[in-house]
Design an enzyme around this catalytic site. Structure first.
Site, PDB file in Angstrom:
ATOM      1  N   ALA A  81     -58.482  35.829 -12.276  1.00 23.51           N
ATOM      2  CA  ALA A  81     -58.876  37.232 -12.157  1.00 23.51           C
ATOM      3  C   ALA A  81     -58.252  37.881 -10.927  1.00 23.51           C
ATOM      4  O   ALA A  81     -58.144  37.260  -9.864  1.00 23.51           O
ATOM      5  CB  ALA A  81     -60.394  37.344 -12.079  1.00 23.51           C
ATOM      6  N   VAL A 143     -60.801  33.206  -8.774  1.00 20.59           N
ATOM      7  CA  VAL A 143     -60.282  34.336  -8.006  1.00 20.59           C
ATOM      8  C   VAL A 143     -58.809  34.099  -7.698  1.00 20.59           C
ATOM      9  O   VAL A 143     -58.455  33.146  -7.010  1.00 20.59           O
ATOM     10  CB  VAL A 143     -61.057  34.521  -6.684  1.00 20.59           C
ATOM     11  CG1 VAL A 143     -60.615  35.791  -5.988  1.00 20.59           C
ATOM     12  CG2 VAL A 143     -62.555  34.546  -6.945  1.00 20.59           C
ATOM     13  N   CYS A 144     -57.939  34.982  -8.198  1.00 24.68           N
ATOM     14  CA  CYS A 144     -56.502  34.750  -8.085  1.00 24.68           C
ATOM     15  C   CYS A 144     -56.032  34.563  -6.654  1.00 24.68           C
ATOM     16  O   CYS A 144     -55.294  33.625  -6.358  1.00 24.68           O
ATOM     17  CB  CYS A 144     -55.746  35.924  -8.712  1.00 24.68           C
ATOM     18  SG  CYS A 144     -53.951  35.825  -8.528  1.00 24.68           S
ATOM     19  N   PHE A 145     -56.448  35.429  -5.736  1.00 22.05           N
ATOM     20  CA  PHE A 145     -55.881  35.397  -4.397  1.00 22.05           C
ATOM     21  C   PHE A 145     -56.477  34.303  -3.514  1.00 22.05           C
ATOM     22  O   PHE A 145     -56.172  34.228  -2.330  1.00 22.05           O
ATOM     23  CB  PHE A 145     -56.003  36.769  -3.728  1.00 22.05           C
ATOM     24  CG  PHE A 145     -54.813  37.651  -4.006  1.00 22.05           C
ATOM     25  CD1 PHE A 145     -53.807  37.795  -3.070  1.00 22.05           C
ATOM     26  CD2 PHE A 145     -54.683  38.291  -5.219  1.00 22.05           C
ATOM     27  CE1 PHE A 145     -52.697  38.583  -3.327  1.00 22.05           C
ATOM     28  CE2 PHE A 145     -53.585  39.080  -5.491  1.00 22.05           C
ATOM     29  CZ  PHE A 145     -52.582  39.227  -4.543  1.00 22.05           C
TER      30      PHE A 145
END
Length: 278
Positions: A81, A143-145
């Site tokens: 995401a 969470v992508c980052f």
């Protein structure tokens, strides 16, 4: 000789239109109607996008999505995401038949990432490549980052860009997120955690994992400044000639039709939830 690509600026649109346009670019390129395309765009409202195969029922807090008045959309590409808010987003479509597009996903990421790396240099940002083998050993996250992937960019060991890719109909589609700032409060409120203590722990640790362009720049980077820098980055990093592209009214009509039929639909956005219920 330089390869010739189209350069498309579409400004700020909502989530469904942004995702529908990227899919239509893939379709049109596969049909030979347009050249390869590099597109730059933004988001009219904060948006949480999730990867094509990502489970959302157990990970996303939709009460928080509503509270923050975020839009929600499922991408055609994979990955985790991403909160799209204060950022420049790029997408590109290019035929897999191009000699510089490897069959290897990792090698293709590396080739295309040269445009991003060179763009950061234009902005005076000293970025390095992530080392995938190191990060793949770490725990997974929705969470992508929170973790770098193949050939994403790091500054001082912190992730500064994110990307996701898919290949369909003989065409590679890649999305990329280049944040000017990151709203940690909103970001971590949008996900479910087993306890508030763990949420706050993850939120606090995030500053050691991710960074934005304006965190590391001596001068404020705007959408316009970043667009110019990354245009030069792709031209020089990939040896491209970028030619302005403008969509026709009929093409925009196709985009809006797909946005309504697919990217605003629960059937697409919540397809994993429907599988659980069925």
């Amino acid at each position: 000789m330089k390869d010739k690509w189209g350069l498309l600026h579409t400004g700020y649109n909502d989530a469904a239109v942004n995702m529908a346009l990227d899919e239509k670019l893939l379709d049109w390129h596969s049909e030979g109607k347009i050249s390869p395309v590099l597109r730059f765009y933004g988001w009219s409202k904060p948006t949480l996008s999730v990867g094509h195969f990502q489970r959302v029922d157990r990970t996303i807090d939709f009460n928080a999505v509503e509270k923050y008045q975020c839009q929600f959309v499922r991408r055609l590409t994979g990955g985790s995401a991403v909160l799209h808010d204060d950022e420049l987003t790029y997408s590109l479509v290019v035929s897999e038949q191009k000699p510089y597009i490897s069959d290897s996903i990792r090698e293709a990421y590396f080739t295309l990432s040269k445009g991003i790396m060179t763009g950061f240099k234009e902005l005076g940002i000293a970025a390095d490549y992530s080392i995938p083998e190191e990060h793949f050993k770490k725990s997974s996250t929705a969470v992508c980052f929170e973790r770098p992937s193949d050939y994403e960019m790091l500054v001082d060991g912190k992730k500064i860009s994110g990307h996701a890719q898919t290949r369909k109909k003989g065409v590679l589609l890649q999305h990329g997120s280049l944040p000017f700032s990151i709203d940690k409060d909103m970001l971590f409120d949008l996900f479910k955690f087993s306890s508030e203590e763990i949420r706050e722990k993850q939120r606090s640790a995030f500053s050691e994992k991710a960074i934005s362009m304006n965190d590391v720049s001596n001068e404020k980077i705007t959408y316009e400044i970043a667009t110019k820098a990354f245009t030069k980055g792709f031209e020089n990093g990939l040896n491209l000639e970028l030619v302005p592209l403008k969509l026709t009214d009929s093409q925009w009509a196709e985009v809006h039709e797909l946005a309504e039929a697919k990217y605003r639909s629960d059937e697409w956005n919540f397809k994993d939830r429907k599988k659980v219920l069925s």
